[in-house]
Design an enzyme around this catalytic site. Sequence first.
Site, PDB file in Angstrom:
ATOM      1  N   GLY B   5       7.425  26.248  60.608  1.00  0.00           N
ATOM      2  CA  GLY B   5       6.151  26.183  59.884  1.00  0.00           C
ATOM      3  C   GLY B   5       5.074  25.462  60.673  1.00  0.00           C
ATOM      4  O   GLY B   5       5.352  24.515  61.412  1.00  0.00           O
ATOM      5  N   GLU B 169     -12.035  25.338  41.954  1.00  0.00           N
ATOM      6  CA  GLU B 169     -12.924  25.525  43.099  1.00  0.00           C
ATOM      7  C   GLU B 169     -13.430  26.958  43.196  1.00  0.00           C
ATOM      8  O   GLU B 169     -14.600  27.202  43.476  1.00  0.00           O
ATOM      9  CB  GLU B 169     -12.216  25.080  44.392  1.00  0.00           C
ATOM     10  CG  GLU B 169     -12.212  23.555  44.498  1.00  0.00           C
ATOM     11  CD  GLU B 169     -11.284  22.982  45.555  1.00  0.00           C
ATOM     12  OE1 GLU B 169     -10.331  23.665  45.971  1.00  0.00           O
ATOM     13  OE2 GLU B 169     -11.510  21.829  45.963  1.00  0.00           O
ATOM     14  N   ASP B 306       5.696  20.965  50.650  1.00  0.00           N
ATOM     15  CA  ASP B 306       5.853  21.696  49.387  1.00  0.00           C
ATOM     16  C   ASP B 306       7.252  22.257  49.157  1.00  0.00           C
ATOM     17  O   ASP B 306       7.606  22.599  48.030  1.00  0.00           O
ATOM     18  CB  ASP B 306       4.863  22.871  49.336  1.00  0.00           C
ATOM     19  CG  ASP B 306       3.440  22.399  49.095  1.00  0.00           C
ATOM     20  OD1 ASP B 306       3.261  21.184  48.840  1.00  0.00           O
ATOM     21  OD2 ASP B 306       2.522  23.233  49.144  1.00  0.00           O
ATOM     22  N   GLN B 317      -1.593  15.666  52.261  1.00  0.00           N
ATOM     23  CA  GLN B 317      -1.137  14.336  52.666  1.00  0.00           C
ATOM     24  C   GLN B 317       0.388  14.172  52.556  1.00  0.00           C
ATOM     25  O   GLN B 317       1.002  13.549  53.416  1.00  0.00           O
ATOM     26  CB  GLN B 317      -1.833  13.265  51.813  1.00  0.00           C
ATOM     27  CG  GLN B 317      -3.224  12.902  52.316  1.00  0.00           C
ATOM     28  CD  GLN B 317      -3.196  12.251  53.690  1.00  0.00           C
ATOM     29  OE1 GLN B 317      -2.221  11.632  54.094  1.00  0.00           O
ATOM     30  NE2 GLN B 317      -4.271  12.431  54.436  1.00  0.00           N
TER      31      GLN B 317
END
Lengths: 428, 428
Positions: B5, B169, B306, B317
């Site tokens: 990743g 958003e 995650d 973070q």
Amino acid sequence: MVIVGSGFGGLFAAKALRGAKADVTLISGTTYHLFEPLLYQVASGILSEGEVAPPIREILKGRRDLDVRLGWVTDVDAKAKTVLVSSPDGRDRTVPYDSLIVAAGAQNSYFGNEHFAEHAPSLKNIDDALELRSRIFHAFEMADLEEDAEARRRWLTFVLIGAGPTGVEMAGQIAELAHRALRGQYRHADLSQAQIILIDAVDRVLPAFDPSLSAKARKQLTKMGVDVRLNTRVVDVDATGVEVKTAEGGERIEANTKIWAAGVAAPTLATRIAASTGVETDRAGRIRVGPDLTVPGYPEIFVVGDMAASDLPGVAQVAMQGGRYAAKTVKRRLAGKPEGKPFKYFDKGNMATISRFHAVADLGKLHFGGILGWLLWLVIHLFYLIGFKNKVTTLMHWTVSFLGRGRSERISTVQQINARTALNRLDR
Amino acid sequence: MVIVGSGFGGLFAAKALRGAKADVTLISGTTYHLFEPLLYQVASGILSEGEVAPPIREILKGRRDLDVRLGWVTDVDAKAKTVLVSSPDGRDRTVPYDSLIVAAGAQNSYFGNEHFAEHAPSLKNIDDALELRSRIFHAFEMADLEEDAEARRRWLTFVLIGAGPTGVEMAGQIAELAHRALRGQYRHADLSQAQIILIDAVDRVLPAFDPSLSAKARKQLTKMGVDVRLNTRVVDVDATGVEVKTAEGGERIEANTKIWAAGVAAPTLATRIAASTGVETDRAGRIRVGPDLTVPGYPEIFVVGDMAASDLPGVAQVAMQGGRYAAKTVKRRLAGKPEGKPFKYFDKGNMATISRFHAVADLGKLHFGGILGWLLWLVIHLFYLIGFKNKVTTLMHWTVSFLGRGRSERISTVQQINARTALNRLDR
């Protein structure tokens, strides 16, 4: 009145119609105006799409006389004075006009070898630029992944077909990428081994320029490691290579990445206009307009830019000046004034970049090469680029790419990578 | 050693491994690092892809200990200590590791309703952002083209499913586009009539934030014309609308543009790791790691960000600090030092923008809303954005978009328009 196309011809016609007592419908198959002279920088990772393709609605905002429509004009009925528009909602609409300015540009021509297109895409629009960007950067990734030496060489060989400005600029860009910008970023592939081959059937690069500039450009390309092969015809293109022919005989070049920059032809719409008006077209299918850029017998139909047959080069200035001229003629007629003088092209010159710090500029009697030509190129392109913000971010991207080595706009979507994976699987 | 990743977890692990006596292979399915917190600005035409997605090779250039490979890790064999990599050349390769840091992030979850995806794309990667950008701007174009009032209303209705940061958003962005940025650019569609509907099953927006900030955000959204519907569940999504259910009953909302921002789940790789190691996963499929972020019984396998089950929010973070922690543990072991302390997350706070000049920032005990929250958001995001040039061009784009109204990165490719046209045809 109706304008077809949002390139230099269409946009500058629309701009020049400001204040005319007319309702203007601008029909375009894209929502953006394309600043084509910098498209090669999108394909090579320097600029973003938005920097060379500002939205038409944003450029022309506040113009209450103007109606911008997304759609493709597929036919013209010159007797009924209507255009047929195919729209993205799947419906066809008929739009009437009193005056018509057609500026639908040119498309790439494979001279009857349409099967080349899949293997050697061309560079005419944003889709092309993103496709080429993905193919070029993907080739470096694949070369890094590939264990077999021969297969790796195939990924590191790039063939440019056509040595006009697009071919020369892309050859220069790929050489810069392989030999400078991406240096040290790959662990397995040795990018200094990349081969960039520029092929043309004629005997010099940039044939539209003064021969002294062609010689300069060729010298600089060779210095950058580009293998320039002139008097060479491409006879076949497939997934993994190109067949070429010279006076001495034939040869196959093994290369996975090919770019077609060899020729343009008028879009199908030109044929439709010819069918409706009986106007003559030239060999490339372009329309033979009169000295006032109208179709003979149809003074209300103007054809400007690359779609019109002329001895003029297929550059932005010709389209811009043509679009402006047509708009002024329309304005003059609306005001009841007599017809003006025939269209006269004011040649501001012709330019092509070869690499950072090297460009050729052919300004009629004045010829510039090297850094002087490059500075001229830079200033003029910044000046014509539309929008203050695009000028600033472009200058920023140039600073980073030319003084530094950054190529930050080099994304391939996963969709593109997957499409490539499927192709790679088929190849075996 | 192997890192899987190139998001915040993978990139910060790779960075922290600088100087370790290890050969590091970083495997990623994209060639870029994605700065996910600004992805919504790509979807809404403010930023270019390159600005939020710098090439991994460019960020990590000059690192001779590092091998960056394009590919997808599809399986882990914890006994043999190998990962299986599916590569874009169509081949599968087995890569051995001594240490493994898995940071493959999360993907969107439709909670078993996978058929929603086609009609309501989510926003997790560059492909998604470009798809959403195309759908949003296309909806305005279609509304302008559409003559039927009901059909036009459907084009001007936007439904956001999920009121976390992404939903909030995007709702704010679409409201800004319709009511401010694009005002006056369309002749037929009245963009002030656009409806933006934000739906969530819970009773407040931004549930991960302090309730006072949720209230502030909701108030600002309502002021901007966003229709916030809480305690509302989405039960079906199709091409032209959404079925919702509240305590009072059901309702259908007619809307062509839907965006899914409702939930995430671990990628399939988590299941494979669980199968190979016997590690437990939580309801979302995330791996239950130990206090040192390793898989119980496999101290050489770290799972960060995650993909790991924890009470921590799914923010950058957490992944950054987790990646750094794992790298430091590996370094410590290579240097023969004793194991360090368990991973402890240092909470720097949580932020979401609502519109220009309005954001909420939850810094533990300190809560900021309005312009102060927005300035904090701006400074912090600029600071974390990677690369000097990206900071500068982003600041430029922000200046133009926030002080002015410019949205210049709003291109749909012709390929996208054509795909949409085909869909529109099918709808009828």
